[in-house]
Enzyme design. Structure first.
Site, PDB file in Angstrom:
ATOM      1  N   LYS A  14       7.708   1.380  -0.371  1.00 29.10           N
ATOM      2  CA  LYS A  14       7.174   2.118  -1.520  1.00 29.10           C
ATOM      3  C   LYS A  14       8.213   3.097  -2.056  1.00 29.10           C
ATOM      4  O   LYS A  14       8.429   3.198  -3.263  1.00 29.10           O
ATOM      5  CB  LYS A  14       5.892   2.868  -1.111  1.00 29.10           C
ATOM      6  CG  LYS A  14       4.711   1.947  -0.819  1.00 29.10           C
ATOM      7  CD  LYS A  14       3.528   2.701  -0.209  1.00 29.10           C
ATOM      8  CE  LYS A  14       2.452   1.727   0.256  1.00 29.10           C
ATOM      9  NZ  LYS A  14       1.242   2.386   0.786  1.00 29.10           N
ATOM     10  N   ASP A  58      -3.444   6.345  -5.158  1.00 31.81           N
ATOM     11  CA  ASP A  58      -3.957   5.295  -4.274  1.00 31.81           C
ATOM     12  C   ASP A  58      -5.387   4.910  -4.666  1.00 31.81           C
ATOM     13  O   ASP A  58      -5.883   3.873  -4.260  1.00 31.81           O
ATOM     14  CB  ASP A  58      -3.976   5.799  -2.823  1.00 31.81           C
ATOM     15  CG  ASP A  58      -2.932   5.145  -1.940  1.00 31.81           C
ATOM     16  OD1 ASP A  58      -2.497   4.025  -2.272  1.00 31.81           O
ATOM     17  OD2 ASP A  58      -2.582   5.763  -0.923  1.00 31.81           O
ATOM     18  N   GLN A  78      -0.348   7.775   3.757  1.00 33.18           N
ATOM     19  CA  GLN A  78      -0.398   6.415   4.311  1.00 33.18           C
ATOM     20  C   GLN A  78      -1.508   6.318   5.363  1.00 33.18           C
ATOM     21  O   GLN A  78      -1.619   7.171   6.252  1.00 33.18           O
ATOM     22  CB  GLN A  78       0.970   6.043   4.907  1.00 33.18           C
ATOM     23  CG  GLN A  78       1.070   4.616   5.414  1.00 33.18           C
ATOM     24  CD  GLN A  78       0.937   3.553   4.323  1.00 33.18           C
ATOM     25  OE1 GLN A  78       1.275   3.786   3.165  1.00 33.18           O
ATOM     26  NE2 GLN A  78       0.435   2.395   4.690  1.00 33.18           N
TER      27      GLN A  78
HETATM   28  N1  GUN Z   1      -2.652   1.363   4.285  1.00 34.56           N
HETATM   29  C1  GUN Z   1      -2.815   0.052   3.954  1.00 34.56           C
HETATM   30  N2  GUN Z   1      -2.784  -0.092   2.617  1.00 34.56           N
HETATM   31  C2  GUN Z   1      -2.601   1.126   2.092  1.00 34.56           C
HETATM   32  C3  GUN Z   1      -2.482   1.613   0.772  1.00 34.56           C
HETATM   33  O1  GUN Z   1      -2.561   0.883  -0.226  1.00 34.56           O
HETATM   34  N3  GUN Z   1      -2.285   2.933   0.655  1.00 34.56           N
HETATM   35  C4  GUN Z   1      -2.225   3.757   1.715  1.00 34.56           C
HETATM   36  N4  GUN Z   1      -2.052   5.052   1.491  1.00 34.56           N
HETATM   37  N5  GUN Z   1      -2.337   3.364   2.962  1.00 34.56           N
HETATM   38  C5  GUN Z   1      -2.524   2.041   3.144  1.00 34.56           C
END
Ligand code: GUN
Length: 284
Positions: free
Chosen positions: A53, A120, A97
């Site tokens: 990311k 998110d 995350q």
């Molecule tokens: N863990 C698995 N997928 C995601 C996501 O799209 N965002 C975040 N913050 N954590 C995750």
């Protein structure tokens, strides 16, 4: 006939390239989009995701504010950090995350993010708006799946769409997006009876259960469009497989996403889209 392979990697590159001009314009106006990425602990998969990311943001000209915290971070300290990021005008989006270590309550931490920075789209207000049909941010993975469905050319109104998996991150919001696109939506999960029969009715299948190749290729309806959200490592190897048994599914489907190179890159691209949207809205 061989299925159309829905190339998420290429589509994601296109989406990211499409953001470049707007990022440059915002930066020139003194409002370079910024994303804060918070990782607690050292879960190896999460480390890989967070790195991906951050790299994609930097390539797109989005500023990254990286926060790596110890596994035993206290919940109050994490929430204090989230609030500081929320007050920082250089930060337009905040990503914590998941999953968090077991002693931290994700719902409390996410609630500390203001909805304007919720790129998110996990905050309950954001979720509520999506479910009410007045979305602000759309969760990244389901948003990426919708772009892949558009690429497939499938017509969603009246189509039978089956979502396998009911997580807050993928399954539930995916079902809402398909419903908003006028599909007839069925959500299957671990307690579903006769999963094979449900899958066999699907014109559109979204597999997000997180079990390697659990959806057998022979279950897929001829001419269906298959979106595979799963990313599963084959034990003891570097090989990744999806939640769908790919080769036999591809023989029956009209279009299918590969793993890797399907949904995964789209999730990241949609995070950038949401971050630029947040920056645009804060610049207004
Ligand atoms: N863990 C698995 N997928 C995601 C996501 O799209 N965002 C975040 N913050 N954590 C995750």
């Amino acid at each position: 006939m061989a299925a159309l392979v829905l190339d998420g990697k290429a589509l994601a590159a296109e989406v990211r390239a499409g953001l470049r001009d707007e990022v440059d314009a915002l930066a020139a106006a003194g409002a370079r989009p910024g994303l804060a990425v918070v990782l607690v602990g050292q879960d190896p998969a999460s480390q890989v995701y967070v790195r991906g990311k951050a790299r994609a943001c930097e390539e797109a000209g989005i500023a990254v504010f990286d926060h790596k915290l110890a596994k035993d971070t206290r919940e109050d300290d994490l929430i204090t950090l989230v609030r500081q990021l929320d007050d920082d005008p250089r930060v337009h989006g905040i990503l914590v995350q998941l999953p968090l270590p077991a002693h931290l309550r994700a719902d409390r931490v996410i609630a500390a993010i203001s909805p304007a920075k919720d790129v998110d789209a996990f905050h309950p207000e954001t979720t509520g708006r999506l479910f009410a049909g007045t979305p602000t941010f759309v969760p990244c993975t389901p948003a990426g799946c919708m772009r892949l469905l558009a690429l497939s050319g499938v017509s969603l109104p009246g189509a039978r769409a089956v979502v396998v998996g009911r997580s807050n991150i993928v399954g539930k919001p995916m079902a809402q997006l398909l419903l908003a696109a006028h599909a007839t939506v069925t959500v299957c999960h671990s307690q579903t009876r006769e999963l094979a029969a449900e899958v066999a009715r699907a014109d559109v299948l979204v597999a997000a259960l997180g079990r390697p190749e659990a959806i057998r290729g022979a279950w897929i309806k001829e001419g269906a469009v298959v979106i595979d959200v799963g990313i599963n490592r084959v034990e003891g190897t570097k090989k990744l497989v999806g939640d769908v048994e790919y080769a036999p599914a591809a023989e029956r489907a009209r279009a299918i996403t590969p793993v890797p190179g399907g949904v995964g890159p789209m999730t990241i691209a949609m995070l950038l889209v949401n971050t630029v949207q947040a920056a645009r809205q804060s610049a207004r």
